[in-house]
Design a protein around this motif. Structure first.
Motif, short mmCIF file in Angstrom:
data_model
loop_
_atom_site.label_atom_id
_atom_site.label_comp_id
_atom_site.label_asym_id
_atom_site.label_seq_id
_atom_site.Cartn_x
_atom_site.Cartn_y
_atom_site.Cartn_z
N LEU A 34 -29.55 -1.79 -20.71
CA LEU A 34 -29.90 -0.37 -20.71
C LEU A 34 -29.70 0.26 -19.34
O LEU A 34 -29.23 1.40 -19.22
CB LEU A 34 -31.34 -0.18 -21.18
N ASP A 35 -30.05 -0.49 -18.29
CA ASP A 35 -29.84 0.03 -16.94
C ASP A 35 -28.36 0.25 -16.67
O ASP A 35 -27.96 1.26 -16.05
CB ASP A 35 -30.42 -0.94 -15.90
N ALA A 36 -27.52 -0.68 -17.14
CA ALA A 36 -26.08 -0.52 -16.96
C ALA A 36 -25.56 0.68 -17.76
O ALA A 36 -24.71 1.45 -17.29
CB ALA A 36 -25.35 -1.79 -17.38
N LEU A 37 -26.08 0.83 -18.96
CA LEU A 37 -25.67 1.95 -19.80
C LEU A 37 -26.05 3.28 -19.15
O LEU A 37 -25.26 4.24 -19.13
CB LEU A 37 -26.31 1.82 -21.17
N ASP A 38 -27.24 3.33 -18.59
CA ASP A 38 -27.71 4.57 -17.96
C ASP A 38 -27.05 4.80 -16.60
O ASP A 38 -27.00 5.94 -16.11
CB ASP A 38 -29.23 4.53 -17.77
N GLY A 39 -26.53 3.71 -15.99
CA GLY A 39 -25.98 3.83 -14.65
C GLY A 39 -24.62 4.50 -14.59
O GLY A 39 -24.20 4.96 -13.53
N GLY A 40 -23.94 4.54 -15.72
CA GLY A 40 -22.68 5.27 -15.78
C GLY A 40 -21.48 4.56 -15.18
O GLY A 40 -20.37 5.10 -15.19
N ARG A 41 -21.65 3.33 -14.66
CA ARG A 41 -20.53 2.60 -14.05
C ARG A 41 -20.07 1.55 -15.05
O ARG A 41 -20.33 0.36 -14.90
CB ARG A 41 -20.95 2.00 -12.71
N LEU A 42 -19.37 2.00 -16.07
CA LEU A 42 -19.16 1.20 -17.27
C LEU A 42 -17.83 0.46 -17.30
O LEU A 42 -17.59 -0.32 -18.22
CB LEU A 42 -19.28 2.09 -18.52
N VAL A 43 -16.96 0.69 -16.34
CA VAL A 43 -15.70 -0.06 -16.29
C VAL A 43 -15.54 -0.68 -14.92
O VAL A 43 -16.05 -0.19 -13.92
CB VAL A 43 -14.47 0.83 -16.62
#
Length: 441
Positions: A34-43
């Motif tokens: 969830l933290d990664a999803l919310d962090g916006g740095r997905l690639v």
């Protein structure tokens, strides 16, 4: 002596006690995703630090590798390693005849030809003596597999490679955390490939892979190849220029975040697994006709898969064919609640993709070596070329005939009680080997 479940008796492992989920998903894993999803740095090509770059750094630090490159899956890691080393058309790559299909496909992805070597009957890993027999002037690399989590004989393999000028790419898909002479597998050759697929000892939440090396230039080449051949550098604007043949084999941030959370618990999980599995195997080792897996001397085995070899004569059933004994035991043990299975139903060279040699059409990559291929083939009645049957991997064929495996359930660090019940089921079955023999007859 209790009645076998297959005959209507009570199973040694009650249905309510058969669950041992893997992977173990805890709140830390959910939070990381969830933290990664919310962090916006997905690639992975996002400028600056990302979950992917953090995983690369943490994996390298945890296991002592110089460089780590995160990719889409373990197959991509093998293919990119070959590409980084410049191994392609006209080359042969020696791989074991017993492995997951990806080990043999990776050379094909680079238009190289896989050459299959037989295995050791105890470790199930590639036989160094058979490697020597299969080396030709076209051989460019060896891919030893640390099958089931047991390290291959890397001293012998590296000696052979140095003598013949060959690259060594370790397929460590099933062996994160395994060690050879005190050193982590994956870092013993030129490059090492790991899978993070959800069933592996250190998983992601789906698919993922890692490529490790001590060579900065090879790591850079792999990074370019994983993303269209571009040079992606932090702090520099992407120019979208492909400097070499590349693919799109990036890992995504959610997978990396999940694996990072799992990695923090790996040491505790591994300690529990070693205790649980050792106790389980110690009990089964006393059963006649059953050979349990062992760690090769000087190694740490991480027990990704447990393979058991079966000898009906030693079990008091002379004249029973090994495959019949195997199938009868599988039936009886599964009725008792032990999910025994077969891993790899045929040697890799028997797989249609290798046997028929269609490849990329018109027989490529084999057709790159057309004359040599023709010399090894025979004409059929219509004058077409056909490949003779491959029957020169006797150890691989014997192991497939006479073995069963236990997969995944034992990876849960809390599976100790379940493994104790599995041992009860084995011991109960061995008390009824006369019945097993009737099923096998």
């Amino acid at each position: 002596m209790s009645k076998l479940a297959v005959l209507g008796g009570t199973a040694a492992v009650p249905p309510a006690r058969r669950q041992a989920e893997w992977p173990v998903i805890e709140d830390d894993d959910r939070k990381a995703v969830l933290d990664a999803l919310d962090g916006g740095r997905l690639v992975s090509d996002t400028d600056g630090e990302t979950p992917v770059s953090l995983l690369e750094r943490e994996w390298a630090e945890r296991f002592g590798y110089g460089h780590c490159v995160a990719v889409a899956n373990g197959t991509a890691a093998l293919s990119l390693a070959l590409a980084a080393l410049g191994i392609g058309p006209g080359a042969e790559v020696i791989v074991p005849a017993l492995s997951f299909i990806a080990t043999g496909l990776a050379p094909l992805h680079n238009l190289a030809v896989p050459v299959f070597a037989d295995i050791d009957p105890v470790t199930f890993n590639i036989d160094p003596d058979d490697i020597e027999r299969r080396i030709t002037p076209r051989t460019a690399a060896i891919i030893p597999v640390h099958l089931h989590g047991a390290p291959a004989d890397m001293d012998r393999i590296n000696q052979i490679a140095r003598r013949h000028g060959l690259a060594v790419i370790e397929d460590a898909a099933q062996a994160p955390g395994a060690t050879y002479q005190g050193r982590p597998v994956g870092g013993l050759g030129d490059m090492g490939a790991f899978s993070l697929q959800v069933t592996k000892n250190i998983p992601t939440c789906g698919e993922g892979g890692l490529l490790v090396t001590g060579d900065a230039e090879l790591a850079g080449s792999a990074r370019r190849a994983r993303q269209f051949g571009e040079d992606i550098e932090s702090g520099k604007e992407r120019d979208y220029v492909s400097h070499r043949l590349g693919w799109n084999q990036k890992m995504n941030a959610l997978q990396a975040a999940f694996t990072r959370a799992q990695l923090t618990r790996f040491d505790g999980y591994e300690q529990a697994r070693q205790a649980n599995i050792t106790r389980f195997l110690d009990r089964l080792a006393a059963l006649p006709g059953l050979t349990v897996p062992t760690a090769p001397p000087g190694t740490t085995h991480v027990w990704h898969i447990l393979r058991f070899r079966l000898d009906p004569a030693a079990a008091g059933l002379p004249g029973v064919a090994p495959e019949r004994f195997r199938d009868a035991l599988r039936r009886v043990l599964r009725a008792e609640g032990v999910p025994m299975s077969r891993y790899q139903l045929m040697p890799l060279p028997d797989q249609t993709v290798f046997r028929d040699r269609t490849g990329f059409g018109r027989g490529y990559p084999w057709a790159v070596l057309e004359q040599e291929a023709r010399d090894a083939q025979v004409h059929d009645a219509e004058g077409e070329f056909t490949v003779p049957p491959d029957d020169d991997h006797p150890v691989t064929r014997a192991v497939i005939r006479d073995s069963l495996t236990l997969q995944k359930r034992h990876l849960n660090p809390g599976s100790g009680e379940l493994l104790d019940r599995y041992a009860d089921a084995f011991e109960k079955t061995w008390q009824h080997l006369d019945v097993v023999g009737q099923f096998a007859g």
